[in-house]
Write a protein that holds these residues in place. Structure first.
Motif, PDB file in Angstrom:
ATOM      1  N   ILE A  79       0.870  -1.185   0.000  1.00 22.25           N
ATOM      2  CA  ILE A  79       0.000   0.000   0.000  1.00 22.25           C
ATOM      3  C   ILE A  79       0.903   1.230   0.000  1.00 22.25           C
ATOM      4  CG2 ILE A  79      -1.828   1.261   1.189  1.00 22.25           C
ATOM      5  CD1 ILE A  79      -2.576  -1.397   2.582  1.00 22.25           C
ATOM      6  N   HIS A  80       0.908   1.933  -1.098  1.00 29.27           N
ATOM      7  CA  HIS A  80       1.761   3.123  -1.191  1.00 29.27           C
ATOM      8  C   HIS A  80       1.110   4.293  -0.463  1.00 29.27           C
ATOM      9  CE1 HIS A  80       4.524   1.948  -4.715  1.00 29.27           C
ATOM     10  NE2 HIS A  80       4.024   0.850  -4.186  1.00 29.27           N
ATOM     11  N   VAL A  81       1.944   5.157   0.072  1.00 25.91           N
ATOM     12  CA  VAL A  81       1.405   6.374   0.675  1.00 25.91           C
ATOM     13  C   VAL A  81       1.083   7.366  -0.453  1.00 25.91           C
ATOM     14  CG1 VAL A  81       2.578   6.090   2.886  1.00 25.91           C
ATOM     15  CG2 VAL A  81       3.730   7.310   1.017  1.00 25.91           C
ATOM     16  N   ARG A  82       0.286   8.329  -0.116  1.00 27.18           N
ATOM     17  CA  ARG A  82      -0.201   9.295  -1.117  1.00 27.18           C
ATOM     18  C   ARG A  82       0.957   9.998  -1.831  1.00 27.18           C
ATOM     19  NH1 ARG A  82      -5.092  12.120  -1.026  1.00 27.18           N
ATOM     20  NH2 ARG A  82      -5.278  13.436  -2.880  1.00 27.18           N
ATOM     21  N   GLU A  83       2.046  10.233  -1.081  1.00 29.10           N
ATOM     22  CA  GLU A  83       3.160  10.990  -1.646  1.00 29.10           C
ATOM     23  C   GLU A  83       3.935  10.185  -2.688  1.00 29.10           C
ATOM     24  OE1 GLU A  83       2.577  10.686   1.734  1.00 29.10           O
ATOM     25  OE2 GLU A  83       1.482  12.585   1.593  1.00 29.10           O
ATOM     26  N   SER A  84       3.833   8.889  -2.687  1.00 28.70           N
ATOM     27  CA  SER A  84       4.548   8.109  -3.706  1.00 28.70           C
ATOM     28  C   SER A  84       3.605   7.069  -4.329  1.00 28.70           C
ATOM     29  CB  SER A  84       5.781   7.432  -3.112  1.00 28.70           C
ATOM     30  OG  SER A  84       5.402   6.539  -2.097  1.00 28.70           O
ATOM     31  N   PRO A  85       2.633   7.548  -5.086  1.00 27.90           N
ATOM     32  CA  PRO A  85       1.662   6.622  -5.682  1.00 27.90           C
ATOM     33  C   PRO A  85       2.297   5.753  -6.756  1.00 27.90           C
ATOM     34  CG  PRO A  85       1.384   8.810  -6.612  1.00 27.90           C
ATOM     35  CD  PRO A  85       2.428   8.937  -5.531  1.00 27.90           C
ATOM     36  N   ILE A  86       1.641   4.670  -7.083  1.00 28.98           N
ATOM     37  CA  ILE A  86       2.098   3.818  -8.192  1.00 28.98           C
ATOM     38  C   ILE A  86       1.817   4.540  -9.505  1.00 28.98           C
ATOM     39  CG2 ILE A  86       1.735   1.576  -9.336  1.00 28.98           C
ATOM     40  CD1 ILE A  86       0.740   0.655  -6.454  1.00 28.98           C
TER      41      ILE A  86
END
Ligand code: FES
Length: 571
Positions: free
Chosen positions: A359-366
Motif C-alpha cells: 500500500i503506497h502512501v499518497r506521496e509516492s503513488p504507483i
C-alpha cells in the motif's frame, strides 16, 4: 419492542397468523413471534460456486449474532453464480439472481437481511436486490482465498491462468508444466486473491457503507471473518430497530467514495456496470462520466495483481482497505454513512499502513492519476471505458488498422491462423459481445494476442470490444463499447483494414473512415444473422429488456425500488 414487518404474518390470533406461526415453530423459541426482528441471511453458498462454498459456516456465525441481539435468523439460500462454471456467462444471470432475491425478500416475513456473497456476481446481485426491496441490510463479504504457490512463486488466481496459458501459446512454457500448476491455483476456500471483480466488489460494498467498516478483504480462512460475521448479526438487529435502510444510508456521496476507492485500489472495470446498476435500483443519478470525473485524478496506491505484484492477503497484512482510504480521505464524501450509523471517514483515524510496498502512501503513488477513463467518439457514442493502469503506456495513443472478429467463435477460429493479416500495430476488434448481442456481455474483451505475434514477443495490443474484461485480466483494452454492435452501433460496420484511433488523453475512440463511406455500409453479420434471438425463458426476457452497458446492463423494468410493502394474503 417496535412493531415489525414480520408481525403482519405472526402478530394476530386469527387462522392465518396461526398458520404462519405453526409451520415456522420447528424448534424456534416460544417468544420468536413476539414482535422481535426476523432476519434473512441471503446466503449464496453453493457447491457449484466454489468461491462461496464456505458461506454456510459464515451464516452460522451471523445467526449466533442475530440471536444474541434478540432477533430470529433464517438461512435463505439464493441464486448463486460460480463465475468459472456457469454458461454462457455469469453476467447473463446477474439480473435474474437479483430479481429472484428481491422477490423472495419481499415475499417472506422478513424485517432485515444480511447478504453473504463472494464470487464476482454474487455481491452485486445481492446489493441490487437489497436496494430494490429496501429492507435494512448489511453485507458480509466471504473473503479472498489463501495464496497458493507453484515452483516457489505465489499464484494470482485468474491473472496467472491468463499469463501461463499465454506462455504455452508463445512456446515458453510446456503444457505439462502448465497443467501441473492447476492444483496450486486454488489453495483454500474463498474467492480469487487478485484485485479482480470479487475483491473489488467486496471493498466497494464497504466503501458504500454496507459492511462493518474494516471487514472487507478479511481472508476467508481468517478467524476474524467469523468474528465480523457474528458482529454483523448483532448490527443487523440494530438496523431493523432503528429502520436504517439502503435508501437512508446510500447517497451519491457513497458512490463517490466507491469510485475513489475503485481507482485507489486499481479495481476491476466490472465495477462500473455493477455500481451503475445498484445506483439505478436506488434512483441515484450516477452516470458513466462520474467514473472519469471522480476517479481519474485519484492515485493508484495498491500494488496488487493484475496491474501490480501482490495479492489480497498481502493487502490485509499491509493494513487493509481502511488504510488505503485514509490516504485519500480528502477525496471522500465525509457525510456518507455506514451501516453502523457513523460516517465511513470516522473509521479511518486508527488505520495504518504496515507495508508500503503493498500500500503506497499518497506521496509516492504507483500512478498519480489512475481510475477509469471514459472514451467517446463516433465508435462509442454512448461511451466506452479503459483502465489505463492495466494498459501499456505507449499504446494510450494509437492509430492502427482494424482486424475484425464477428463473434467469439469467429475469433477462436482465426486468431492463430498464420495467414491472419495482422501486425503489432493492428487494432483487434471483437463485436457481438454486448448485453444483447452475446447475450450477457461476457468477459472476452481482452482477446488473445495472435500466436504469430506472441512468438515475436508481442504481449499487448489495442483491443476494442462491446463486451467486458475479467477483473483479473490486463492490457490496452477498450471495453463496454456502447451502443453495442447488436443494436446498430458503429462497431457493427467496422471493416478489417479500417483505421481506428485511440486517444486516451483526449478521451476519444474514433473510427477514422469518411462519413461518405460509412453510409454505404450494411450492418455486419453480428447484427443480422448471428445467433438466433432467444424465444423463451430468462434469455428471452433478458434480451427483450436489457439496457446498455453505459447504464449498468440492468433490465429496464427493474430500475428503481419496489419497496418492502407486505403483499396480500392467500390463505
Ligand atoms: Fe469466483 Fe474468481 S472465480 S471470484
Amino acid at each position: 419492542m417496535s412493531e415489525q414487518r414480520s408481525s403482519e404474518w405472526y402478530g394476530g390470533t386469527d387462522r392465518n397468523s396461526y398458520i404462519h406461526r405453526a409451520w415456522m415453530r420447528r424448534g424456534l423459541p416460544e417468544n420468536a413471534f413476539d414482535g422481535r426482528p426476523h432476519i434473512a441471511i441471503a446466503n449464496s453458498a453453493s457447491d457449484l460456486t466454489p468461491c462461496n462454498a464456505h458461506l454456510n459456516e459464515v451464516m452460522e456465525s451471523v445467526k449466533a449474532g442475530v440471536y444474541e441481539a434478540g432477533g430470529i435468523p433464517h438461512n435463505l439460500p439464493v441464486v448463486s453464480l460460480g463465475e468459472t462454471q456457469v454458461r454462457p456467462t455469469a453476467m447473463l444471470w446477474r439480473n435474474m439472481a437479483a430479481m429472484a432475491t428481491e422477490e423472495m425478500l419481499r415475499a417472506n416475513p422478513i424485517d432485515g437481511v444480511v447478504l453473504l456473497g463472494g464470487c464476482d456476481k454474487t455481491i452485486p446481485s445481492l446489493l441490487m436486490a437489497a436496494a430494490s426491496v429496501d429492507l435494512p441490510t448489511v453485507v458480509v463479504p466471504g473473503g479472498p482465498m489463501k495464496t497458493g504457490t507453484f515452483q516457489g512463486v505465489p499464484l494470482g488466481c485468474g491473472t496467472d491462468v491468463w499469463r501461463l496459458s499465454e506462455e504455452v501459446r508463445a512456446g515458453t512454457l510446456s503444457e505439462e508444466q502448465f497443467l501441473r500448476s492447476e492444483s496450486s491455483m486454488i489453495s483454500s476456500k474463498g474467492h480469487c486473491n487478485t484485485m479482480g471483480t470479487a475483491s473489488t466488489m467486496a471493498l466497494l460494498a464497504e466503501a458504500l457503507g454496507m459492511t462493518i467498516p474494516g471487514s472487507a478483504g478479511t481472508p476467508a480462512v481468517d478467524a476474524r471473518l467469523l468474528e465480523n460475521s457474528f458482529e454483523t448479526g448483532r448490527i443487523i438487529v440494530e438496523l431493523v430497530n432503528e429502520s436504517r435502510r439502503p435508501s437512508t444510508l446510500i447517497t451519491k456521496g457513497s458512490f463517490q467514495n466507491a469510485i475513489v476507492a475503485l481507482a485507489a485500489v486499481g479495481g476491476s472495470t466490472n465495477a462500473v456496470v455493477h455500481l451503475l446498476a445498484i445506483a439505478g435500483r436506488l434512483g441515484i443519478d450516477l452516470v458513466l462520466d462520474d467514473f472519469d470525473e471522480i476517479g481519474s485524478g485519484v492515485p493508484l496506491l495498491v500494488n496488487l495483481q493484475p496491474a501490480g505484484r501482490f495479492l489480497m492477503d498481502d493487502l490485509y497484512r499491509a493494513g487493509g482497505f481502511l488504510s488505503v482510504l485514509k490516504e485519500v480521505k480528502d477525496l471522500l464524501d465525509s457525510t456518507a454513512l455506514t451501516v453502523t450509523g457513523k460516517p465511513l471517514v470516522d473509521y479511518l483515524e486508527n488505520a495504518q499502513i504496515w507495508d508500503q510496498e503493498v500500500i503506497h502512501v499518497r506521496e509516492s503513488p504507483i500512478i498519480a492519476d489512475a481510475g477509469i477513463a471514459v472514451l467517446r467518439g463516433n465508435l462509442a457514442l454512448g461511451g466506452a471505458i479503459i483502465k489505463p493502469a492495466a494498459a501499456t503506456p505507449e499504446l494510450l495513443y494509437h492509430r492502427g488498422r482494424a482486424v475484425v472478429f464477428d463473434s467469439i467463435e469467429d475469433m477462436h477460429a482465426r486468431i492463430d491462423d498464420p495467414d491472419l493479416d495482422v501486425d503489432v500495430d493492428s487494432v483487434l476488434v471483437l463485436r457481438g459481445c454486448g448485453p444483447k448481442g452475446y447475450p450477457g456481455m461476457p468477459e472476452v474483451a481482452n482477446l488473445p494476442i495472435p500466436s504469430k505475434l506472441l512468438e515475436q514477443g508481442v504481449r499487448d495490443m489495442v483491443r476494442v470490444c462491446d463486451g467486458r474484461m475479467s477483473g483479473t485480466a490486463y492490457g490496452t483494452v477498450v471495453l463496454h463499447v456502447t451502443p453495442e454492435a447488436a443494436v446498430g452501433g458503429l462497431l457493427s460496420i467496422v471493416e478489417t483494414g479500417d483505421w481506428i484511433i485511440l486517444d486516451v488523453a483526449q478521451r476519444q475512440l474514433t473510427l477514422d473512415v469518411p462519413e461518405s463511406d460509412l453510409v454505404l455500409r450494411r450492418p455486419s453479420r453480428a447484427t443480422t444473422d448471428g445467433f438466433a434471438t432467444p424465444t423463451r425463458g430468462w434469455e428471452h426476457l433478458y434480451v427483450t429488456h436489457v439496457m446498455g452497458a453505459d447504464t449498468g446492463a440492468d433490465l429496464d423494468f427493474l430500475r428503481g425500488s419496489s419497496g418492502y410493502a407486505v403483499t396480500r394474503e392467500s390463505h
